[in-house]
Design an enzyme around this catalytic site. Structure first.
Site, PDB file in Angstrom:
ATOM      1  N   LYS A   1      35.471  45.312  37.343  1.00  0.00           N
ATOM      2  CA  LYS A   1      36.707  45.168  36.584  1.00  0.00           C
ATOM      3  C   LYS A   1      36.736  43.786  35.921  1.00  0.00           C
ATOM      4  O   LYS A   1      36.103  42.871  36.448  1.00  0.00           O
ATOM      5  CB  LYS A   1      37.928  45.388  37.467  1.00  0.00           C
ATOM      6  CG  LYS A   1      37.950  44.586  38.779  1.00  0.00           C
ATOM      7  CD  LYS A   1      38.449  43.269  38.731  1.00  0.00           C
ATOM      8  CE  LYS A   1      38.197  42.013  38.737  1.00  0.00           C
ATOM      9  NZ  LYS A   1      38.185  40.755  38.793  1.00  0.00           N
TER      10      LYS A   1
ATOM     11  N   TYR B   1      44.606  44.390  38.958  1.00  0.00           N
ATOM     12  CA  TYR B   1      44.984  44.959  40.264  1.00  0.00           C
ATOM     13  C   TYR B   1      46.491  45.226  40.336  1.00  0.00           C
ATOM     14  O   TYR B   1      46.925  46.169  40.978  1.00  0.00           O
ATOM     15  CB  TYR B   1      44.605  44.001  41.400  1.00  0.00           C
ATOM     16  CG  TYR B   1      43.129  43.877  41.617  1.00  0.00           C
ATOM     17  CD1 TYR B   1      42.392  44.940  42.119  1.00  0.00           C
ATOM     18  CD2 TYR B   1      42.462  42.697  41.335  1.00  0.00           C
ATOM     19  CE1 TYR B   1      41.027  44.833  42.322  1.00  0.00           C
ATOM     20  CE2 TYR B   1      41.096  42.575  41.536  1.00  0.00           C
ATOM     21  CZ  TYR B   1      40.385  43.645  42.033  1.00  0.00           C
ATOM     22  OH  TYR B   1      39.036  43.540  42.230  1.00  0.00           O
TER      23      TYR B   1
HETATM   24  P1  NAD Z   1      29.660  34.781  38.478  1.00  0.00           P
HETATM   25  O1  NAD Z   1      29.775  33.792  37.391  1.00  0.00           O
HETATM   26  O2  NAD Z   1      29.618  34.279  39.874  1.00  0.00           O
HETATM   27  O3  NAD Z   1      28.382  35.716  38.265  1.00  0.00           O
HETATM   28  C1  NAD Z   1      28.028  36.206  37.012  1.00  0.00           C
HETATM   29  C2  NAD Z   1      26.512  36.346  36.936  1.00  0.00           C
HETATM   30  O4  NAD Z   1      26.181  36.737  35.603  1.00  0.00           O
HETATM   31  C3  NAD Z   1      25.770  35.045  37.230  1.00  0.00           C
HETATM   32  O5  NAD Z   1      24.707  35.314  38.091  1.00  0.00           O
HETATM   33  C4  NAD Z   1      25.257  34.610  35.860  1.00  0.00           C
HETATM   34  O6  NAD Z   1      24.017  33.904  35.944  1.00  0.00           O
HETATM   35  C5  NAD Z   1      25.077  35.930  35.148  1.00  0.00           C
HETATM   36  N1  NAD Z   1      25.132  35.842  33.684  1.00  0.00           N
HETATM   37  C6  NAD Z   1      24.339  36.546  32.851  1.00  0.00           C
HETATM   38  N2  NAD Z   1      24.627  36.256  31.582  1.00  0.00           N
HETATM   39  C7  NAD Z   1      25.601  35.331  31.598  1.00  0.00           C
HETATM   40  C8  NAD Z   1      26.289  34.621  30.585  1.00  0.00           C
HETATM   41  N3  NAD Z   1      26.058  34.831  29.277  1.00  0.00           N
HETATM   42  N4  NAD Z   1      27.245  33.751  30.952  1.00  0.00           N
HETATM   43  C9  NAD Z   1      27.542  33.541  32.250  1.00  0.00           C
HETATM   44  N5  NAD Z   1      26.907  34.191  33.266  1.00  0.00           N
HETATM   45  C10 NAD Z   1      25.934  35.073  32.941  1.00  0.00           C
HETATM   46  O7  NAD Z   1      30.873  35.786  38.292  1.00  0.00           O
HETATM   47  P2  NAD Z   1      31.476  36.776  39.390  1.00  0.00           P
HETATM   48  O8  NAD Z   1      32.648  36.128  40.030  1.00  0.00           O
HETATM   49  O9  NAD Z   1      30.402  37.313  40.236  1.00  0.00           O
HETATM   50  O10 NAD Z   1      32.088  37.925  38.446  1.00  0.00           O
HETATM   51  C11 NAD Z   1      31.247  38.888  37.854  1.00  0.00           C
HETATM   52  C12 NAD Z   1      32.074  40.147  37.580  1.00  0.00           C
HETATM   53  O11 NAD Z   1      32.564  40.654  38.822  1.00  0.00           O
HETATM   54  C13 NAD Z   1      33.298  39.889  36.719  1.00  0.00           C
HETATM   55  O12 NAD Z   1      33.482  40.960  35.838  1.00  0.00           O
HETATM   56  C14 NAD Z   1      34.444  39.820  37.709  1.00  0.00           C
HETATM   57  O13 NAD Z   1      35.680  40.248  37.151  1.00  0.00           O
HETATM   58  C15 NAD Z   1      33.975  40.789  38.782  1.00  0.00           C
HETATM   59  N6  NAD Z   1      34.519  40.461  40.111  1.00  0.00           N
HETATM   60  C16 NAD Z   1      35.063  41.472  40.829  1.00  0.00           C
HETATM   61  C17 NAD Z   1      35.605  41.209  42.074  1.00  0.00           C
HETATM   62  C18 NAD Z   1      36.206  42.336  42.869  1.00  0.00           C
HETATM   63  O14 NAD Z   1      36.860  42.060  43.868  1.00  0.00           O
HETATM   64  N7  NAD Z   1      35.989  43.589  42.496  1.00  0.00           N
HETATM   65  C19 NAD Z   1      35.590  39.920  42.585  1.00  0.00           C
HETATM   66  C20 NAD Z   1      34.983  38.921  41.833  1.00  0.00           C
HETATM   67  C21 NAD Z   1      34.461  39.197  40.580  1.00  0.00           C
END
Ligand code: NAD
Length: 372
Positions: free
Chosen positions: A138, A225
């Protein structure tokens, strides 16, 4: 934040605080790993190995019907670390450039996309083209039209599409739906659902502050949410929306996306749901007032553990590993060649995005937006 430390909360919601990752120390609701044959497991590749992928690996380890079989990452060091830790062979390790070669790999059934929001649509389309089932985190995309294109692409490719709506697998939320939709306390009239936290220590370069990658501020990342819970507690779709944006208290950070937003959803039954999503303070609660009583959860929308109460009594269910339960349900449906449950489908993501677009429109115009 009485029973839940703020740091854990922030880390679990996956925003902004350096590289530290705290895996939730949750007990899985999934029964002990049974003797599920390998051919009865769904082989999953995680795409984007950031904070949420690290949470999901705990869910994958606790799941009965899934196996972490592949990865997609742009960072060679991460690839080496994950391959070593999970015994992932070179042939199942991809970069964003080699992603499309997944089409030639029968050992991957599904790609789970945990990339920044702005990349969700591109990678769902590419996964569908590669003939892989897909779970996307999401918010599903930035617009309802994007969601339609993603749904269509998956339908045409004959693959299933899910949104990572983990809360549908938590018994507290299943109970909220029962209390609301079955009118256990009569007609729900008023709901309040809010989620936010105070952003501290975030780099101004973090993608969450970048409109092209995040799509928006806390409404996109957390507010989804709140929108969901209002919709599923009533079992209705909103017919109108009002919203107010601001204030901005950290102008050096919030140049492109909102820092604070509040909105009201108006439902056909006459019920309203008022919500805030914020990067300025910690809030994680759901409350519903009905004709004959009330019910509430706090914490409500994070990973838990949740605490529920009604006007009659407390309600507390076992702590579950939301991700393991979500992954196992999806896997069991796909392995049995059955359509995925509606509540986690792309169609559900589309409905949320329709409301989120209307919230932004209402906030930016100051008008009440009607949803046809
Ligand atoms: P994050 O920044 O920790 O991870 C993102 C990953 O994408 C990194 O490994 C990064 O290297 C990679 N990436 C690839 N191309 C990129 C770019 N152009 N710019 C930046 N990063 C790039 O983020 P996250 O917190 O893991 O969030 C990722 C997704 O998961 C989001 O859509 C977020 O909304 C979702 N999320 C969901 C929940 C949940 O409870 N369902 C919780 C946290 C995050």
């Amino acid at each position: 934040m009485s029973t839940y430390s703020r740091r854990t909360f922030i880390e679990q919601m996956g925003w902004g605080l350096g590289a530290a990752v705290t895996l939730p120390s949750l007990v899985s609701m999934t029964p002990e790993r049974a003797n599920v044959q390998d051919k009865q497991r769904l082989n999953i590749a995680l795409c984007g190995l950031g904070r949420y992928a690290n949470v999901l690996k705990g869910g994958l380890a606790a799941s009965q019907y899934c196996r972490l079989a592949g990865i997609v990452t742009g960072t060679p060091a991460k690839a080496a670390e994950w391959q070593r830790a999970y015994g992932i062979p070179d042939k199942n390790s991809y970069t964003y450039q080699t992603f499309d070669q997944l089409s030639r790999n029968p050992d991957i059934d599904l790609v789970y996309i945990t990339l920044p929001n702005g990349l969700h649509k591109e990678y769902v389309l590419r996964a569908a083209k590669a003939g892989k089932h897909v779970i996307v985190e999401k918010p599903m995309a930035f617009t309802e039209q994007d969601c339609r294109e993603m749904i269509d692409a998956c339908q045409k490719a004959g693959v299933q599409l899910a949104v990572g709506y983990r809360l549908h697998y938590d018994p507290h939320h299943i109970e909220l739906k029962r209390l609301g939709q079955d009118k256990i306390f009569g007609q729900v009239r008023l709901m309040e659902a809010s989620l936010g936290y105070r952003l501290e220590g975030i780099s101004p370069d973090d993608w969450h502050l970048n409109k092209a990658l995040a799509g928006g501020g806390p409404l996109m990342n957390l507010g989804v949410y709140c929108v969901q819970s209002g919709r599923y507690v009533l079992g209705e779709e909103p017919v109108a929306v009002t919203a107010q944006i601001g204030p901005v208290t950290m102008p050096a950070l919030f140049k492109e996306v909102e820092e604070n937003i509040t909105w009201q959803l108006y439902f056909p039954s006459g019920a309203i749901c008022t919500s805030s999503s914020t990067s300025n303070c910690n809030v994680d609660r759901f409350f519903a007032s009905a004709d004959e009583g009330y019910f509430e959860l706090e914490p409500a929308l994070s990973y838990g553990p949740f605490k529920g109460r009604t006007s009659r009594a407390a309600f507390n269910f076992p702590v579950v590993n939301q991700q393991a339960a979500q992954l196992d349900d999806i896997a069991q449906h796909i392995l049995a060649n059955k359509p995925l449950p509606v509540h986690i489908s792309g169609e559900e993501g589309r409905k949320d995005m329709r409301v989120i677009e209307a919230i932004y429109r209402a906030a930016h115009t100051g008008r009440k937006i009607t949803l046809a």
